[in-house]
Design a protein around this motif. Sequence first.
Motif, mmCIF file in Angstrom:
data_model
loop_
_atom_site.group_PDB
_atom_site.id
_atom_site.type_symbol
_atom_site.label_atom_id
_atom_site.label_comp_id
_atom_site.label_asym_id
_atom_site.label_seq_id
_atom_site.Cartn_x
_atom_site.Cartn_y
_atom_site.Cartn_z
ATOM 1 N N LEU A 18 33.693 92.789 90.590
ATOM 2 C CA LEU A 18 34.700 92.504 89.575
ATOM 3 C C LEU A 18 36.111 92.542 90.176
ATOM 4 O O LEU A 18 36.913 91.639 89.965
ATOM 5 C CB LEU A 18 34.581 93.522 88.441
ATOM 6 N N THR A 19 36.385 93.581 90.949
ATOM 7 C CA THR A 19 37.688 93.723 91.596
ATOM 8 C C THR A 19 37.939 92.566 92.561
ATOM 9 O O THR A 19 39.031 92.001 92.604
ATOM 10 C CB THR A 19 37.765 95.079 92.332
ATOM 11 N N ASP A 20 36.904 92.213 93.313
ATOM 12 C CA ASP A 20 37.023 91.102 94.261
ATOM 13 C C ASP A 20 37.344 89.793 93.524
ATOM 14 O O ASP A 20 38.254 89.052 93.913
ATOM 15 C CB ASP A 20 35.726 90.987 95.064
ATOM 16 N N LEU A 21 36.619 89.515 92.433
ATOM 17 C CA LEU A 21 36.828 88.269 91.697
ATOM 18 C C LEU A 21 38.216 88.218 91.061
ATOM 19 O O LEU A 21 38.948 87.230 91.221
ATOM 20 C CB LEU A 21 35.753 88.079 90.628
ATOM 21 N N VAL A 22 38.601 89.272 90.363
ATOM 22 C CA VAL A 22 39.906 89.279 89.709
ATOM 23 C C VAL A 22 41.023 89.150 90.750
ATOM 24 O O VAL A 22 42.014 88.449 90.532
ATOM 25 C CB VAL A 22 40.088 90.539 88.828
ATOM 26 N N GLY A 23 40.848 89.772 91.902
ATOM 27 C CA GLY A 23 41.843 89.685 92.963
ATOM 28 C C GLY A 23 41.976 88.299 93.566
ATOM 29 O O GLY A 23 42.988 87.981 94.200
ATOM 30 N N ARG A 24 40.980 87.455 93.387
ATOM 31 C CA ARG A 24 41.004 86.095 93.925
ATOM 32 C C ARG A 24 41.589 85.068 92.952
ATOM 33 O O ARG A 24 41.832 83.926 93.323
ATOM 34 C CB ARG A 24 39.593 85.665 94.322
ATOM 35 N N LEU A 25 41.796 85.457 91.706
ATOM 36 C CA LEU A 25 42.329 84.519 90.724
ATOM 37 C C LEU A 25 43.855 84.478 90.844
ATOM 38 O O LEU A 25 44.502 85.525 90.862
ATOM 39 C CB LEU A 25 41.909 84.935 89.311
ATOM 40 N N PRO A 26 44.438 83.285 90.905
ATOM 41 C CA PRO A 26 45.882 83.163 91.133
ATOM 42 C C PRO A 26 46.702 83.501 89.886
ATOM 43 O O PRO A 26 46.222 83.372 88.760
ATOM 44 C CB PRO A 26 46.045 81.689 91.497
ATOM 45 N N GLU A 27 47.941 83.896 90.109
ATOM 46 C CA GLU A 27 48.826 84.265 89.002
ATOM 47 C C GLU A 27 49.133 83.086 88.090
ATOM 48 O O GLU A 27 49.456 83.268 86.922
ATOM 49 C CB GLU A 27 50.114 84.890 89.518
ATOM 50 N N ASN A 28 48.999 81.867 88.587
ATOM 51 C CA ASN A 28 49.285 80.690 87.764
ATOM 52 C C ASN A 28 48.016 80.098 87.140
ATOM 53 O O ASN A 28 48.023 78.940 86.718
ATOM 54 C CB ASN A 28 50.032 79.632 88.583
ATOM 55 N N LEU A 29 46.939 80.882 87.067
ATOM 56 C CA LEU A 29 45.700 80.422 86.437
ATOM 57 C C LEU A 29 45.996 80.075 84.975
ATOM 58 O O LEU A 29 46.531 80.896 84.236
ATOM 59 C CB LEU A 29 44.618 81.500 86.517
ATOM 60 N N LEU A 68 45.334 86.225 72.618
ATOM 61 C CA LEU A 68 44.991 85.958 74.018
ATOM 62 C C LEU A 68 46.172 85.237 74.645
ATOM 63 O O LEU A 68 46.812 84.406 73.995
ATOM 64 C CB LEU A 68 43.741 85.086 74.116
ATOM 65 N N GLU A 69 46.458 85.556 75.897
ATOM 66 C CA GLU A 69 47.581 84.940 76.582
ATOM 67 C C GLU A 69 47.115 84.351 77.905
ATOM 68 O O GLU A 69 46.403 85.001 78.662
ATOM 69 C CB GLU A 69 48.667 85.978 76.868
ATOM 70 N N ILE A 70 47.542 83.129 78.166
ATOM 71 C CA ILE A 70 47.280 82.475 79.439
ATOM 72 C C ILE A 70 47.959 83.299 80.539
ATOM 73 O O ILE A 70 49.075 83.768 80.369
ATOM 74 C CB ILE A 70 47.839 81.029 79.427
ATOM 75 N N GLY A 71 47.272 83.484 81.654
ATOM 76 C CA GLY A 71 47.851 84.212 82.777
ATOM 77 C C GLY A 71 47.741 85.717 82.677
ATOM 78 O O GLY A 71 48.351 86.432 83.468
ATOM 79 N N ALA A 72 46.968 86.206 81.709
ATOM 80 C CA ALA A 72 46.766 87.651 81.561
ATOM 81 C C ALA A 72 45.286 87.977 81.695
ATOM 82 O O ALA A 72 44.422 87.155 81.366
ATOM 83 C CB ALA A 72 47.298 88.142 80.218
ATOM 84 N N CYS A 73 45.001 89.162 82.185
ATOM 85 C CA CYS A 73 43.634 89.669 82.317
ATOM 86 C C CYS A 73 43.486 90.828 81.346
ATOM 87 O O CYS A 73 44.112 91.878 81.519
ATOM 88 C CB CYS A 73 43.394 90.122 83.755
#
Length: 186
Positions: A18-29, A68-73
């Motif tokens: 989970l940490t690996d995946l979230v860390g790979r998603l860009p801030e402008n997703l 829900l907000e775009i660009g937020a986890c």
Amino acid sequence: MRPDIVAIGAPAGGVESLTDLVGRLPENLSAAVLVVLHRSPFPDSYLPQTLRRVAHLRVVVPIEGGPLEIGACFVGPPDKLLTVGSGHRTHLLADGYYRGYTIDALFTSLAYSAGRRVIGVTLTGLLKDGRLGLRAIKEAGGTVVVEEPKEPEITEIHFGAFKSEIDFTGTVPAIADFICERVRSG
């Protein structure tokens, strides 16, 4: 319609993936990311802090009725079930009876509220929790993604007939690439 909601579910042992995946998603997703993890409802949760160390997205613990907000986890709290209701607002349910179905609760709520706008991802595990929710997402026109099992025999034993409903299976880096491509091109 391009997917703009990514829901990720993992068992208690899936923190590393989970940490690996979230860390790979860009801030402008261009998507809202929702994360649920099996964990005890009693001790303090350090999952938000753990994800903040690696995430490029803003990490949020949702409040009842929050949009829900775009660009937020959004990280599901340990004592509630994170679901999404009408108007794409978070809905936190008392955990109680559904403790073992954290992933299914989120995925099913998204299937009904967002349908084909959803990418549902399960990490590690044996699809005990998540299979019903993934099926609901698939039936609603969404996308189903499953982390490639570490043991090849697990694929056949635990996926069985469900294998045909999976849109993508891969390693965490491949899943991150797939999500970014789907969100971009939808």
